[in-house]
Design an enzyme around this catalytic site. Structure first.
Site, PDB file in Angstrom:
ATOM      1  N   THR A  20      71.572  20.493  46.456  1.00 59.82           N
ATOM      2  CA  THR A  20      71.079  20.009  47.752  1.00 59.82           C
ATOM      3  C   THR A  20      70.572  21.202  48.553  1.00 59.82           C
ATOM      4  O   THR A  20      71.249  22.227  48.634  1.00 59.82           O
ATOM      5  CB  THR A  20      72.218  19.293  48.513  1.00 59.82           C
ATOM      6  OG1 THR A  20      72.652  18.197  47.714  1.00 59.82           O
ATOM      7  CG2 THR A  20      71.757  18.792  49.880  1.00 59.82           C
ATOM      8  N   HIS A  75      67.786  37.256  54.998  1.00 57.01           N
ATOM      9  CA  HIS A  75      68.529  38.076  55.970  1.00 57.01           C
ATOM     10  C   HIS A  75      67.986  39.482  56.144  1.00 57.01           C
ATOM     11  O   HIS A  75      68.452  40.234  57.004  1.00 57.01           O
ATOM     12  CB  HIS A  75      70.030  38.080  55.649  1.00 57.01           C
ATOM     13  CG  HIS A  75      70.436  38.856  54.439  1.00 57.01           C
ATOM     14  ND1 HIS A  75      71.087  40.066  54.525  1.00 57.01           N
ATOM     15  CD2 HIS A  75      70.303  38.607  53.128  1.00 57.01           C
ATOM     16  CE1 HIS A  75      71.350  40.509  53.302  1.00 57.01           C
ATOM     17  NE2 HIS A  75      70.873  39.633  52.438  1.00 57.01           N
ATOM     18  N   GLN A 105      62.810  44.376  49.981  1.00 54.67           N
ATOM     19  CA  GLN A 105      62.700  45.400  51.030  1.00 54.67           C
ATOM     20  C   GLN A 105      61.249  45.641  51.457  1.00 54.67           C
ATOM     21  O   GLN A 105      61.000  46.518  52.292  1.00 54.67           O
ATOM     22  CB  GLN A 105      63.321  46.731  50.555  1.00 54.67           C
ATOM     23  CG  GLN A 105      64.815  46.683  50.324  1.00 54.67           C
ATOM     24  CD  GLN A 105      65.631  46.534  51.610  1.00 54.67           C
ATOM     25  OE1 GLN A 105      65.145  46.729  52.721  1.00 54.67           O
ATOM     26  NE2 GLN A 105      66.900  46.188  51.462  1.00 54.67           N
ATOM     27  N   CYS A 109      75.569  47.012  49.243  1.00 52.49           N
ATOM     28  CA  CYS A 109      76.317  46.382  48.149  1.00 52.49           C
ATOM     29  C   CYS A 109      76.935  47.415  47.211  1.00 52.49           C
ATOM     30  O   CYS A 109      77.943  47.152  46.587  1.00 52.49           O
ATOM     31  CB  CYS A 109      75.437  45.465  47.324  1.00 52.49           C
ATOM     32  SG  CYS A 109      74.017  44.874  48.176  1.00 52.49           S
TER      33      CYS A 109
HETATM   34  C1  LIG Z   1      65.985  45.510  46.823  1.00 54.32           C
HETATM   35  C2  LIG Z   1      67.014  44.435  46.945  1.00 54.32           C
HETATM   36  N1  LIG Z   1      67.084  43.473  45.999  1.00 54.32           N
HETATM   37  C3  LIG Z   1      67.987  42.482  46.075  1.00 54.32           C
HETATM   38  C4  LIG Z   1      68.904  42.400  47.110  1.00 54.32           C
HETATM   39  C5  LIG Z   1      69.882  41.256  47.150  1.00 54.32           C
HETATM   40  O1  LIG Z   1      69.515  40.319  48.152  1.00 54.32           O
HETATM   41  P1  LIG Z   1      70.580  39.284  48.762  1.00 54.32           P
HETATM   42  O2  LIG Z   1      71.499  40.077  49.637  1.00 54.32           O
HETATM   43  O3  LIG Z   1      69.749  38.309  49.553  1.00 54.32           O
HETATM   44  O4  LIG Z   1      71.268  38.635  47.633  1.00 54.32           O
HETATM   45  C6  LIG Z   1      68.884  43.398  48.096  1.00 54.32           C
HETATM   46  C7  LIG Z   1      69.911  43.408  49.171  1.00 54.32           C
HETATM   47  O5  LIG Z   1      70.401  44.453  49.568  1.00 54.32           O
HETATM   48  C8  LIG Z   1      67.905  44.433  48.019  1.00 54.32           C
HETATM   49  O6  LIG Z   1      67.851  45.393  48.939  1.00 54.32           O
END
Ligand SMILES: Cc1ncc(COP(=O)(O)O)c(C=O)c1O
Length: 383
Positions: free
Chosen positions: A238, A202, A180, A325
């Protein structure tokens, strides 16, 4: 008008990123490990991309390893260091407010016999440097701390930690989840004495399913994905060629416009904060004033964040309750660690901005937000 204010969950890819992905899929589809001309051309292009990303970070080309994103980068750093250095010690320090991709990895390691110290966060969502220093033991092998918290945008003192670790007698590896902060804070890896750094495509207008990890060349680490050894024997599989091409474009544009974009997001965040505080009462601002430029977390007391999110979606406005998430699961572990009450946690919304947002969007979003908050409060108070 669609108003997308969920940029910490993911961002809209730049047009140039999409073009690069299409180019890779349609033209450069050979396997970079193939020894024929078509494969060698792709291999060379990946080499150049790696070089460019390394340059943007001020590190060496071989210190950049492509991964399937932030989750894999965090797993690779944490498990890789733990397994390679366990003879030297089994103690690791982290924080209570890490992303689940780190926290659940630590839970796993605990089950395997590692000892993990989880540092507290204060009301501003920041760890206490003194507590970190006091937690270090003879057998500490790794400190893993996120740079910017994904739910509230608090910035951790990684510069102080890095400087402190540099002067210790025993080597303690320093891993930073910069998912972030990359593109939101102007910083150099070498200045902060970081050994491992995770970045995700992303979150910076690149593709999903691609990211990279910086691993200092002197680091003793065990690979977690074994196979053909494509990435300097540290990561096999790959290469995700379209992802790497898209990521390279996202890193290029992010680096080129870094200062301007940070200033833009900062002023949009201030506008959002001013508009919310002057139009809506009975709120609590959960993000610290000196937090990152793109995240503002606010509790609308007497509402439920999840209901508010769905009401706003009816207005074509997209926000989040906690991190994307974890928002489908139980109460936010970050807001809980910061000591918020149940009502404050339940009414929390995370607004996260990008350089693609406009002042008009912010103003319209707050007008709609005011109406929706009042609507929900009325319904809840009648119950
Ligand atoms: C602070 C932080 N670490 C790790 C991740 C995980 O990244 P990714 O979605 O690319 O697996 C996120 C995604 O929300 C995040 O905000």
């Amino acid at each position: 008008m669609e108003i997308y204010l969920d940029n910490s969950a993911t961002t809209k890819p730049y047009d140039e990123v999409v073009e690069k992905i299409v180019y890779a899929l349609t033209k450069e589809y050979a396997n970079p490990s193939s020894i024929h001309r078509k494969g060698v051309i792709v291999e060379k292009q990946i080499k150049n991309i790696r070089k460019d990303i390394a340059k943007a970070l001020g590190v060496k080309e071989k210190e950049i390893i492509f991964t399937s994103g932030g989750t894999e980068a965090n797993n690779m750093a944490i498990r890789g260091i733990a397994y390679a250095n366990k003879k030297r010690g089994n103690h690791i320090i982290t924080t209570q407010i890490e992303h689940p991709s780190s926290l659940n990895t630590f839970k796993d390691l605990e089950n395997e016999g590692f000892e993990i110290t989880y540092l507290d966060a204060d009301k501003k969502g920041v760890i206490d440097f003194e507590q970190l220093k006091n937690s270090i033991k003879e057998n500490t092998i790794l400190i893993s701390v996120m740079h910017v918290n994904n739910e509230v945008g608090s910035i951790q003192p990684i510069d102080k930690i890095g400087r402190y670790l540099k002067n210790l007698k025993n080597k303690i590896y320093f891993h930073v989840d910069a998912i972030q902060s990359f593109g939101k804070i102007d910083f150099k890896v070498s200045k902060y004495n970081i050994d491992l750094l995770s970045v995700s495509g992303h979150k910076i207008h690149g593709p999903k399913g691609i990211g990279f990890i910086y691993i200092n060349e002197k680091t003793k680490i065990k690979p977690i994905l074994t196979g053909g050894g494509q990435e300097y024997d540290l990561r096999s599989g790959t290469e995700n060629v379209p992802g790497i091409f898209g990521l390279s474009e996202a890193v290029r544009i992010t680096t080129l416009n870094l200062e301007n974009n940070i200033q833009k997001m900062k002023s949009l965040r201030k506008l959002l904060l001013d508009e919310i505080t002057s139009n809506i009462d009975n709120i609590k601002i959960n993000s610290p004033e000196d937090g990152v430029c793109h995240i503002l977390n606010v509790s609308f007391i007497g509402t439920k964040g999840e209901i508010l999110l769905h009401y706003l979606e009816e207005d074509n406005i997209y926000v989040s309750t906690g991190s994307a998430c974890s928002s489908k699961k139980k109460a936010s572990h970050v807001l809980t660690a910061m000591g918020l009450s149940k009502d404050e946690i339940e009414g929390a919304i995370r607004f996260s901005l990008s350089c693609m947002n406009t002042e008009e969007e912010i103003k319209v979003a707050v007008q709609k937000l005011k109406i929706r908050v009042e609507e929900i409060r009325k319904i809840i108070s009648k119950r």
